[in-house]
Design a protein around this motif. Structure first.
Motif, short mmCIF file in Angstrom:
data_model
loop_
_atom_site.label_atom_id
_atom_site.label_comp_id
_atom_site.label_asym_id
_atom_site.label_seq_id
_atom_site.Cartn_x
_atom_site.Cartn_y
_atom_site.Cartn_z
N PHE A 432 0.84 -1.18 0.00
CA PHE A 432 0.00 0.00 0.00
C PHE A 432 0.89 1.25 0.00
CE2 PHE A 432 -3.70 -2.22 2.47
CZ PHE A 432 -3.87 -3.09 1.39
N GLN A 433 0.56 2.17 -0.89
CA GLN A 433 1.24 3.47 -0.94
C GLN A 433 0.23 4.53 -0.50
OE1 GLN A 433 4.46 3.86 -1.95
NE2 GLN A 433 4.61 6.09 -1.91
N VAL A 434 0.59 5.33 0.49
CA VAL A 434 -0.33 6.32 1.05
C VAL A 434 0.27 7.71 0.90
CG1 VAL A 434 -1.66 7.02 3.07
CG2 VAL A 434 -1.11 4.60 2.72
N LEU A 435 -0.49 8.62 0.33
CA LEU A 435 -0.09 10.03 0.24
C LEU A 435 -0.97 10.84 1.18
CD1 LEU A 435 0.44 10.57 -3.61
CD2 LEU A 435 2.12 9.97 -1.86
N ILE A 436 -0.33 11.66 2.01
CA ILE A 436 -1.05 12.47 2.99
C ILE A 436 -0.74 13.93 2.72
CG2 ILE A 436 -1.47 12.84 5.45
CD1 ILE A 436 -0.05 10.11 5.91
N ALA A 437 -1.75 14.70 2.35
CA ALA A 437 -1.54 16.11 2.00
C ALA A 437 -2.36 17.01 2.93
CB ALA A 437 -1.95 16.33 0.55
N PRO A 438 -1.71 18.00 3.55
CA PRO A 438 -0.31 18.39 3.36
C PRO A 438 0.68 17.68 4.29
CG PRO A 438 -1.42 20.02 4.71
CD PRO A 438 -2.44 18.99 4.37
N GLY A 439 0.19 16.75 5.11
CA GLY A 439 1.08 16.05 6.04
C GLY A 439 1.44 16.87 7.26
N LYS A 440 0.59 17.85 7.59
CA LYS A 440 0.83 18.73 8.73
C LYS A 440 -0.40 18.75 9.62
CE LYS A 440 3.63 21.77 5.77
NZ LYS A 440 3.79 23.14 5.22
N VAL A 441 -0.25 19.41 10.77
CA VAL A 441 -1.39 19.56 11.68
C VAL A 441 -2.52 20.29 10.96
CG1 VAL A 441 -2.18 20.73 13.76
CG2 VAL A 441 -0.02 19.46 13.78
N GLY A 442 -3.74 19.76 11.13
CA GLY A 442 -4.90 20.34 10.48
C GLY A 442 -5.62 19.28 9.66
N GLN A 443 -6.46 19.71 8.75
CA GLN A 443 -7.18 18.78 7.90
C GLN A 443 -6.27 18.24 6.80
OE1 GLN A 443 -10.82 20.58 6.51
NE2 GLN A 443 -11.93 19.90 8.33
N ASN A 444 -6.33 16.93 6.58
CA ASN A 444 -5.47 16.27 5.61
C ASN A 444 -6.31 15.35 4.72
OD1 ASN A 444 -2.21 16.41 6.32
ND2 ASN A 444 -3.54 16.91 8.05
N ASP A 445 -5.86 15.24 3.47
CA ASP A 445 -6.48 14.30 2.53
C ASP A 445 -5.56 13.10 2.36
OD1 ASP A 445 -8.58 16.04 2.15
OD2 ASP A 445 -7.70 16.99 0.39
N PHE A 446 -6.15 11.91 2.43
CA PHE A 446 -5.41 10.66 2.27
C PHE A 446 -5.76 10.03 0.93
CE2 PHE A 446 -5.08 11.45 6.67
CZ PHE A 446 -4.06 10.68 7.21
N VAL A 447 -4.72 9.60 0.21
CA VAL A 447 -4.91 8.86 -1.04
C VAL A 447 -4.24 7.51 -0.87
CG1 VAL A 447 -4.51 8.80 -3.52
CG2 VAL A 447 -4.92 10.99 -2.39
N LEU A 448 -5.01 6.42 -1.02
CA LEU A 448 -4.52 5.07 -0.80
C LEU A 448 -4.40 4.35 -2.15
CD1 LEU A 448 -6.99 4.10 2.10
CD2 LEU A 448 -4.90 5.48 2.25
N GLN A 449 -3.18 3.95 -2.47
CA GLN A 449 -2.95 3.14 -3.66
C GLN A 449 -2.72 1.70 -3.20
OE1 GLN A 449 0.47 4.21 -5.98
NE2 GLN A 449 -0.04 2.82 -7.67
N LEU A 450 -3.68 0.82 -3.48
CA LEU A 450 -3.61 -0.55 -3.01
C LEU A 450 -3.06 -1.45 -4.12
CD1 LEU A 450 -7.08 -0.78 -1.21
CD2 LEU A 450 -4.94 0.22 -0.40
N MET A 451 -2.01 -2.19 -3.79
CA MET A 451 -1.38 -3.08 -4.77
C MET A 451 -1.08 -4.41 -4.11
SD MET A 451 1.37 -0.38 -6.41
CE MET A 451 1.78 0.28 -4.78
N ASN A 452 -0.95 -5.44 -4.95
CA ASN A 452 -0.46 -6.74 -4.48
C ASN A 452 1.04 -6.67 -4.26
OD1 ASN A 452 -2.98 -8.23 -4.59
ND2 ASN A 452 -2.82 -8.05 -6.83
N GLY A 453 1.61 -7.72 -3.72
CA GLY A 453 3.04 -7.73 -3.43
C GLY A 453 3.92 -7.55 -4.65
N ASP A 454 3.39 -7.89 -5.85
CA ASP A 454 4.16 -7.73 -7.08
C ASP A 454 3.86 -6.41 -7.79
OD1 ASP A 454 1.60 -8.20 -7.90
OD2 ASP A 454 2.08 -9.93 -9.19
N ALA A 455 3.17 -5.49 -7.10
CA ALA A 455 2.83 -4.15 -7.59
C ALA A 455 1.67 -4.16 -8.57
CB ALA A 455 4.05 -3.45 -8.21
N SER A 456 0.98 -5.29 -8.75
CA SER A 456 -0.22 -5.32 -9.59
C SER A 456 -1.40 -4.75 -8.79
CB SER A 456 -0.52 -6.75 -10.04
OG SER A 456 -0.76 -7.59 -8.92
N PRO A 457 -2.46 -4.29 -9.47
CA PRO A 457 -3.61 -3.69 -8.75
C PRO A 457 -4.24 -4.68 -7.77
CG PRO A 457 -3.71 -3.17 -11.09
CD PRO A 457 -2.61 -4.17 -10.93
#
Length: 525
Positions: A432-457
């Motif tokens: 799983f790859q997770v992006l957290i914007a802006p990554g600071k105190v306050g409201q944040n948006d999370f984007v979750l990219q879920l993949m298998n161990g071989d990087a396939s969807p």
């Protein structure tokens, strides 16, 4: 003979145009996140280390020194803006050192080290430094500048202003040094890219890797400009010399405008144009110093005429140098505080001090020493000394500029503050790859990219994000993720009220009876 020379010049001009049109500039890469985080202590040995940059990079060398001080083999691969390092399975407890070297899209190598500990923090040998290599790279860059500005600029001065061979020895030596240093710069770039010992410059791999960076066309442009200038010096007619030296000066401007920190900055129409003007202006100024010093020493009858002609042109040229330099400084710094707070700004501040001294000498030459020679022609000694000091100051300024090769500008450092926080979680079951914007105190948006161990969807019916901060008494906070049209799972406006090391758990529901759970920590600024 004239036809042959014209043919050679035409070929080199075609090379200049092709290279300038084919080259694109990019930003300097900065490491913005790592997993495990630098300095962190983990309970179990991670299977991978993820290095996330502010742009896509090409990894050239990654090494691991384990807690016992033993070098270990690792495998690496680049995924988007991240470099994934697969670690060996039998790492001992203690502090591990991961050293990386990547090449950014502006052609500059970016190197650093990441330390993380398994179980307990221990002492570990640090990777060897690059001091000797950096000195050689700096000297090569300084020699290249000498060839472009004193060499090409000197030939241009001889053809257009002095109309004679004064200062020929200095000009020819500058061109020779510049050509050698241009070639050496390419080899040293490859050594730096691959993290090789100095002797690695003798290997084909070093040269091949450097040829794949934006520095390669910039150096080809510089070499072409210096070769055209050398041919122009031996030209049998002034008309050919005028055309050839004008083309060589254009090559000087192009070589500076196609690669490096400043050429990568936006807006590129401004930065590249400013670099082009700045380079040609410096070549005009520095190229004149050697011939003028020789004319003053020999007390040639043409001295006063040449001085007046140069002074008339120098005023608008210096104005263009100042304006283009100001534009580049504004783009690169972004704030006055960066002059004090960053290494790049410190170098610029010192450069401005030396430039002020240089302008004072130039004004002294124009307003005091030249009129004095007009009254008493034999009084050339003050002018000789002033020109010699100008040349020394020019060399010192170029030496400072060459140091920028190792220092990212403040605008790049500021970019890293605006890039989302990245967390990579990898197990045998999923990645799983997770992006957290802006990554600071306050409201944040999370984007979750879920993949298998071989990087396939990874096919999931639902995804749940759970956050907690046990150290501050914040109990688990659950949020359902929504699948977006981009194929990623999104959780918007999640409150992170306090800084600290938050715990994150992601539950991906595959079927009504199967769920995959991954968890990790991340640092909130």
């Amino acid at each position: 003979m004239r036809a042959v020379a014209s043919h050679v010049v035409a070929s080199l001009v075609a090379l200049l145009l092709a290279l300038s049109l084919a080259t694109s500039a990019h930003a300097h890469a900065v490491l913005i996140a790592a997993e495990p985080a630098d300095g962190s202590v983990v309970t179990e040995a991670p299977k991978t280390v993820v290095l996330r940059f502010n742009e896509a990079v090409a990894p050239t060398a990654v090494s691991l020194l384990d807690a016992a001080g033993t070098p270990r083999d690792v495998t690496i691969r680049a995924v988007d803006q991240s470099v994934m390092v697969t670690l060996p399975a039998d790492l001992p407890q203690g502090t591990q050192v991961v050293s990386y070297r990547v090449v950014s899209q502006d052609g500059h190598p970016v190197a650093g080290s990441l330390l993380f500990s398994i179980g307990v923090v221990t002492g570990s040998a640090a990777p060897a430094g690059d001091g000797v290599l950096h000195v050689l790279i700096w000297l090569a860059r300084l020699g290249l500048y000498l060839g472009l500005f004193a060499g090409v600029g000197g030939v241009f001065f001889a053809a257009w202003i002095g109309q004679g061979p004064a200062g020929g020895r200095l000009i020819m030596w500058s061109l020779a040094i510049g050509l050698v240093c241009a070639i050496g710069s390419l080899g040293l770039q490859g050594v730096d890219l691959l993290n090789l010992p100095i002797t690695g410059i003798l290997t084909w791999a070093a040269w091949a890797s450097a040829a794949g960076t934006s520095l390669f066309p910039a150096l080809l442009l510089a070499i072409a400009a210096m070769l055209i200038a050398a041919l122009a010096w031996r030209s049998p007619s002034f008309s050919v010399a005028w055309i050839s030296t004008a083309i060589a000066m254009i090559g000087v401007g192009l070589s500076l405008a196609v690669s490096g920190h400043a050429a990568a900055a936006s807006p590129q129409w401004l930065t590249r144009t400013a670099l082009f003007i700045h380079g040609i202006g410096l070549a005009f100024w520095m190229g004149a110093l050697g011939p003028l010093a020789v004319l003053a020493w020999q007390r040639k009858d043409s001295l006063l005429r040449v001085l007046r002609r140069f002074s008339t042109l120098a005023v608008p040229v210096v104005a263009l140098i100042a304006l283009s330099g100001l534009a580049l400084a504004v783009v690169q710094l972004e704030s006055f505080g960066a002059l004090i707070d960053t290494g790049y700004g410190n170098i610029l501040l010192l450069k401005l001090v030396l430039v002020s001294l240089l302008l004072s000498l130039a004004a002294l030459n124009r307003l005091v020493f030249t009129p004095a020679i007009a009254l008493e022609f034999h009084r050339t000694r003050p002018l000789q000394r002033s020109i010699a000091l100008e040349f020394v100051l020019m060399i010192a300024i170029l030496g400072l500029v060459a140091l920028w090769r190792f220092t990212p500008p403040p605008r790049v450092l500021a970019m890293s503050d605006d890039v989302p926080l990245a967390v990579h979680i990898h197990t045998d079951a999923a990645m799983f790859q997770v992006l957290i914007a802006p990554g600071k105190v306050g409201q944040n948006d999370f984007v979750l990219q879920l993949m298998n161990g071989d990087a396939s969807p990874f096919a999931a019916k639902e995804a749940m994000l759970t956050l907690s901060l046990p150290d501050r008494g914040i109990e688990p906070l659950e949020r359902s993720a929504a699948l977006g049209p981009d194929g990623y799972w999104h959780v918007k406006k999640v409150p992170l009220p306090v800084p600290g090391r938050w715990h994150m758990q992601i539950d991906a529901l595959v079927t009504d009876f199967k769920k995959v759970t991954l968890e990790d920590d991340f640092e909130v600024r």
